[in-house]
Design a protein around this motif. Structure first.
Motif, mmCIF file in Angstrom:
data_model
loop_
_atom_site.group_PDB
_atom_site.id
_atom_site.type_symbol
_atom_site.label_atom_id
_atom_site.label_comp_id
_atom_site.label_asym_id
_atom_site.label_seq_id
_atom_site.Cartn_x
_atom_site.Cartn_y
_atom_site.Cartn_z
ATOM 1 N N GLY A 110 0.837 -1.186 0.000
ATOM 2 C CA GLY A 110 0.000 0.000 0.000
ATOM 3 C C GLY A 110 0.873 1.236 0.000
ATOM 4 O O GLY A 110 2.094 1.171 -0.131
ATOM 5 N N THR A 111 0.219 2.383 0.158
ATOM 6 C CA THR A 111 0.954 3.645 0.193
ATOM 7 C C THR A 111 1.520 3.845 1.597
ATOM 8 O O THR A 111 0.774 4.008 2.549
ATOM 9 C CB THR A 111 0.030 4.815 -0.159
ATOM 10 O OG1 THR A 111 -0.526 4.590 -1.464
ATOM 11 C CG2 THR A 111 0.822 6.122 -0.161
ATOM 12 N N ILE A 112 2.842 3.793 1.700
ATOM 13 C CA ILE A 112 3.497 3.877 3.000
ATOM 14 C C ILE A 112 4.619 4.895 2.935
ATOM 15 O O ILE A 112 5.519 4.779 2.105
ATOM 16 C CB ILE A 112 4.060 2.509 3.436
ATOM 17 C CG1 ILE A 112 2.927 1.482 3.583
ATOM 18 C CG2 ILE A 112 4.835 2.638 4.740
ATOM 19 C CD1 ILE A 112 3.400 0.074 3.816
ATOM 20 N N PHE A 113 4.581 5.867 3.830
ATOM 21 C CA PHE A 113 5.672 6.836 3.927
ATOM 22 C C PHE A 113 6.739 6.333 4.897
ATOM 23 O O PHE A 113 7.931 6.409 4.618
ATOM 24 C CB PHE A 113 5.131 8.193 4.378
ATOM 25 C CG PHE A 113 6.190 9.214 4.665
ATOM 26 C CD1 PHE A 113 6.523 9.545 5.979
ATOM 27 C CD2 PHE A 113 6.876 9.830 3.637
ATOM 28 C CE1 PHE A 113 7.508 10.483 6.245
ATOM 29 C CE2 PHE A 113 7.870 10.768 3.887
ATOM 30 C CZ PHE A 113 8.182 11.085 5.199
ATOM 31 N N ASN A 121 9.666 -2.674 3.030
ATOM 32 C CA ASN A 121 8.643 -2.786 4.083
ATOM 33 C C ASN A 121 8.353 -4.239 4.428
ATOM 34 O O ASN A 121 7.184 -4.662 4.496
ATOM 35 C CB ASN A 121 7.364 -2.051 3.677
ATOM 36 C CG ASN A 121 7.563 -0.555 3.608
ATOM 37 O OD1 ASN A 121 8.245 0.034 4.443
ATOM 38 N ND2 ASN A 121 6.974 0.078 2.603
ATOM 39 N N LYS A 122 9.429 -4.985 4.640
ATOM 40 C CA LYS A 122 9.285 -6.387 4.999
ATOM 41 C C LYS A 122 9.964 -6.650 6.348
ATOM 42 O O LYS A 122 10.947 -6.002 6.705
ATOM 43 C CB LYS A 122 9.905 -7.287 3.941
ATOM 44 C CG LYS A 122 9.140 -7.334 2.620
ATOM 45 C CD LYS A 122 9.777 -8.337 1.680
ATOM 46 C CE LYS A 122 8.944 -8.480 0.410
ATOM 47 N NZ LYS A 122 9.546 -9.472 -0.536
ATOM 48 N N ASP A 165 3.769 -0.870 13.381
ATOM 49 C CA ASP A 165 3.494 0.076 14.462
ATOM 50 C C ASP A 165 3.887 1.487 14.023
ATOM 51 O O ASP A 165 5.011 1.693 13.584
ATOM 52 C CB ASP A 165 4.322 -0.390 15.664
ATOM 53 C CG ASP A 165 4.143 0.471 16.875
ATOM 54 O OD1 ASP A 165 4.760 0.133 17.918
ATOM 55 O OD2 ASP A 165 3.420 1.473 16.802
ATOM 56 N N GLY A 166 2.968 2.440 14.105
ATOM 57 C CA GLY A 166 3.293 3.809 13.747
ATOM 58 C C GLY A 166 3.484 4.008 12.262
ATOM 59 O O GLY A 166 4.475 4.571 11.824
ATOM 60 N N VAL A 167 2.493 3.547 11.492
ATOM 61 C CA VAL A 167 2.560 3.669 10.035
ATOM 62 C C VAL A 167 2.023 5.029 9.605
ATOM 63 O O VAL A 167 0.939 5.433 10.011
ATOM 64 C CB VAL A 167 1.751 2.553 9.357
ATOM 65 C CG1 VAL A 167 1.813 2.706 7.841
ATOM 66 C CG2 VAL A 167 2.251 1.188 9.788
ATOM 67 N N ARG A 168 2.785 5.701 8.783
ATOM 68 C CA ARG A 168 2.315 6.954 8.166
ATOM 69 C C ARG A 168 2.217 6.769 6.659
ATOM 70 O O ARG A 168 3.138 6.273 6.031
ATOM 71 C CB ARG A 168 3.269 8.102 8.495
ATOM 72 C CG ARG A 168 3.199 8.579 9.929
ATOM 73 C CD ARG A 168 4.003 9.860 10.103
ATOM 74 N NE ARG A 168 5.439 9.608 10.002
ATOM 75 C CZ ARG A 168 6.348 10.574 9.988
ATOM 76 N NH1 ARG A 168 5.986 11.839 10.057
ATOM 77 N NH2 ARG A 168 7.639 10.275 9.911
ATOM 78 N N VAL A 212 -1.456 11.022 10.515
ATOM 79 C CA VAL A 212 -1.264 10.451 11.839
ATOM 80 C C VAL A 212 -0.788 9.013 11.726
ATOM 81 O O VAL A 212 -1.009 8.347 10.718
ATOM 82 C CB VAL A 212 -2.579 10.501 12.651
ATOM 83 C CG1 VAL A 212 -2.998 11.940 12.883
ATOM 84 C CG2 VAL A 212 -3.681 9.709 11.967
ATOM 85 N N ARG A 213 -0.136 8.561 12.752
ATOM 86 C CA ARG A 213 0.360 7.197 12.783
ATOM 87 C C ARG A 213 -0.763 6.221 13.137
ATOM 88 O O ARG A 213 -1.575 6.497 14.000
ATOM 89 C CB ARG A 213 1.490 7.074 13.804
ATOM 90 C CG ARG A 213 2.778 7.754 13.374
ATOM 91 C CD ARG A 213 3.791 7.769 14.504
ATOM 92 N NE ARG A 213 5.116 8.167 14.077
ATOM 93 C CZ ARG A 213 5.521 9.417 13.930
ATOM 94 N NH1 ARG A 213 4.679 10.405 14.191
ATOM 95 N NH2 ARG A 213 6.752 9.684 13.548
#
Length: 122
Positions: free
Chosen positions: A26-29, A76-77, A98-101, A107-108
């Motif tokens: 997915g879209t993950i910063f 992201n693995k 944990d704490g995905v932006r 927000v996380r």
């Protein structure tokens, strides 16, 4: 939408090894930490291992010296190498981010995978 997919569970004899993998899509910063939890029948879910983005790791006392968590930040693995498995390691293993932006300003949030069964026979 962020999804976590685990793979690698199965049945192994005591003393054996298994490797688990988890991929976040997915879209993950950014992701602050990636964790492995497990839940044995009739017991609460417990933290097994944790790795933060900088590489610091943390383990439950029961798995220290036997399990190794690692992470590929670029993909992201997260991985969990489990050696010297014991029957008490049996349970459903869950990947947690944990704490995905999604962007720098969002927000996380936390996300969970669907779980993968690990069974260790005596």
């Amino acid at each position: 939408q962020v999804q976590l997919v685990e793979s690698g569970g199965g049945l192994v004899q005591a003393g054996g090894s298994l490797s688990l993998s988890c991929a976040a899509s997915g879209t993950i910063f950014s992701i602050d930490a990636m964790n492995w939890y497990r839940q044995a029948p009739g017991k609460q879910r417990e933290l097994v291992a944790r790795i933060i983005s900088g590489g610091t790791t943390q383990y439950a006392d029961s798995v220290t010296g036997r399990f190794t968590i690692s992470r590929d930040n670029a993909k992201n693995k997260v991985f969990l190498q489990m050696n010297s498995l014991r029957p008490e390691d049996t349970g459903v293993y869950y990947c947690n981010a944990d704490g995905v932006r999604i962007t720098r300003l969002t927000v996380r949030r936390d996300y969970w995978g669907q779980g993968t069964q690990v069974t260790v026979s005596s």
